[in-house]
Scaffold this motif. Sequence first.
Motif, PDB file in Angstrom:
ATOM      1  N   ARG A  54       3.314  -3.420  -3.527  1.00 62.03           N
ATOM      2  CA  ARG A  54       1.900  -3.573  -3.204  1.00 62.03           C
ATOM      3  C   ARG A  54       1.536  -5.054  -3.215  1.00 62.03           C
ATOM      4  O   ARG A  54       2.194  -5.870  -3.860  1.00 62.03           O
ATOM      5  CB  ARG A  54       1.006  -2.800  -4.157  1.00 62.03           C
ATOM      6  CG  ARG A  54       0.787  -3.472  -5.472  1.00 62.03           C
ATOM      7  CD  ARG A  54      -0.210  -2.752  -6.336  1.00 62.03           C
ATOM      8  NE  ARG A  54      -0.050  -3.268  -7.692  1.00 62.03           N
ATOM      9  CZ  ARG A  54      -0.606  -2.768  -8.744  1.00 62.03           C
ATOM     10  NH1 ARG A  54      -1.371  -1.702  -8.634  1.00 62.03           N
ATOM     11  NH2 ARG A  54      -0.414  -3.308  -9.917  1.00 62.03           N
ATOM     12  N   THR A  71      -2.215  -7.195  -3.536  1.00 63.35           N
ATOM     13  CA  THR A  71      -3.656  -7.107  -3.723  1.00 63.35           C
ATOM     14  C   THR A  71      -4.254  -8.493  -3.527  1.00 63.35           C
ATOM     15  O   THR A  71      -3.668  -9.492  -3.923  1.00 63.35           O
ATOM     16  CB  THR A  71      -3.998  -6.596  -5.136  1.00 63.35           C
ATOM     17  OG1 THR A  71      -3.481  -7.515  -6.101  1.00 63.35           O
ATOM     18  CG2 THR A  71      -3.402  -5.222  -5.375  1.00 63.35           C
ATOM     19  N   ASN A 131      -5.883  -4.913   0.559  1.00 63.48           N
ATOM     20  CA  ASN A 131      -4.835  -4.343  -0.274  1.00 63.48           C
ATOM     21  C   ASN A 131      -3.825  -3.678   0.646  1.00 63.48           C
ATOM     22  O   ASN A 131      -4.185  -3.192   1.724  1.00 63.48           O
ATOM     23  CB  ASN A 131      -5.394  -3.308  -1.259  1.00 63.48           C
ATOM     24  CG  ASN A 131      -6.249  -3.953  -2.329  1.00 63.48           C
ATOM     25  OD1 ASN A 131      -6.020  -5.102  -2.719  1.00 63.48           O
ATOM     26  ND2 ASN A 131      -7.232  -3.227  -2.817  1.00 63.48           N
ATOM     27  N   THR A 187      -2.192  -0.855   5.193  1.00 72.20           N
ATOM     28  CA  THR A 187      -3.081  -1.979   4.914  1.00 72.20           C
ATOM     29  C   THR A 187      -4.521  -1.597   5.229  1.00 72.20           C
ATOM     30  O   THR A 187      -4.774  -0.916   6.222  1.00 72.20           O
ATOM     31  CB  THR A 187      -2.697  -3.191   5.798  1.00 72.20           C
ATOM     32  OG1 THR A 187      -1.326  -3.480   5.603  1.00 72.20           O
ATOM     33  CG2 THR A 187      -3.526  -4.401   5.465  1.00 72.20           C
ATOM     34  N   ALA A 220      -9.895  -4.123   0.979  1.00 77.83           N
ATOM     35  CA  ALA A 220      -9.862  -3.705  -0.428  1.00 77.83           C
ATOM     36  C   ALA A 220     -10.977  -2.722  -0.748  1.00 77.83           C
ATOM     37  O   ALA A 220     -10.816  -1.855  -1.619  1.00 77.83           O
ATOM     38  CB  ALA A 220      -9.953  -4.932  -1.324  1.00 77.83           C
ATOM     39  N   ALA A 258      -6.311  -0.630  -5.094  1.00 78.78           N
ATOM     40  CA  ALA A 258      -5.036  -1.277  -5.378  1.00 78.78           C
ATOM     41  C   ALA A 258      -4.249  -0.604  -6.493  1.00 78.78           C
ATOM     42  O   ALA A 258      -3.077  -0.921  -6.692  1.00 78.78           O
ATOM     43  CB  ALA A 258      -5.275  -2.743  -5.759  1.00 78.78           C
ATOM     44  N   ASP A 259      -4.859   0.332  -7.189  1.00 80.35           N
ATOM     45  CA  ASP A 259      -4.168   0.918  -8.348  1.00 80.35           C
ATOM     46  C   ASP A 259      -3.046   1.857  -7.923  1.00 80.35           C
ATOM     47  O   ASP A 259      -3.098   2.481  -6.869  1.00 80.35           O
ATOM     48  CB  ASP A 259      -5.167   1.632  -9.260  1.00 80.35           C
ATOM     49  CG  ASP A 259      -5.861   2.803  -8.586  1.00 80.35           C
ATOM     50  OD1 ASP A 259      -6.481   2.580  -7.532  1.00 80.35           O
ATOM     51  OD2 ASP A 259      -5.757   3.926  -9.108  1.00 80.35           O
TER      52      ASP A 259
END
Length: 175
Positions: free
Chosen positions: A104, A106, A119, A139, A142, A147-148
Amino acid sequence: MPRLAEDLGHHTLCLSVWGNRGPTVVHWEASKQPVSDQLRLGLVMSCTHCATGKAFSAFLPSDMTRAFIEKDLRLHRMPGENAQTQADAFEAELADARQRGITRATNATPSHLHHVPVNAFSTPVSDRNGAMSMALSVTAPASRLPADWGGEVPRKPGTECCARCDWYGAADAMD
């Protein structure tokens, strides 16, 4: 890929290969709300700052990526930042990605390419021998893609499936 983009939440998809200059885009599947109008075929990405590049850095043999990673880390080193500390932190991030099977990136601030905070997640696509041949990345701004690691994209069955699909599975996904 349109079906996969829809299944993953209408985010932009990117299919990339390892080229002679690093991670290189060979296909974009724009969402209904594209992350950018700057997405072009042939775009070469960072090995250390984008999810696609991190996927190649994590899942290709290090003899293929080492020089690219070292150059990228050097270019992005902050004044006063210790080179070994930077390299160790990046290697720890790659080890985590290998364990998860996905990378990932971020960005809390707008990127030079997208002009909005973005993100992204990326997973390796393997050939019939199990070697990474491509990266499939998701993609989005955000604000639309958390992003988790517990978010919708990293947990989606389609994302896990892509990590195990072979070249022929990837080709089928593009239909």
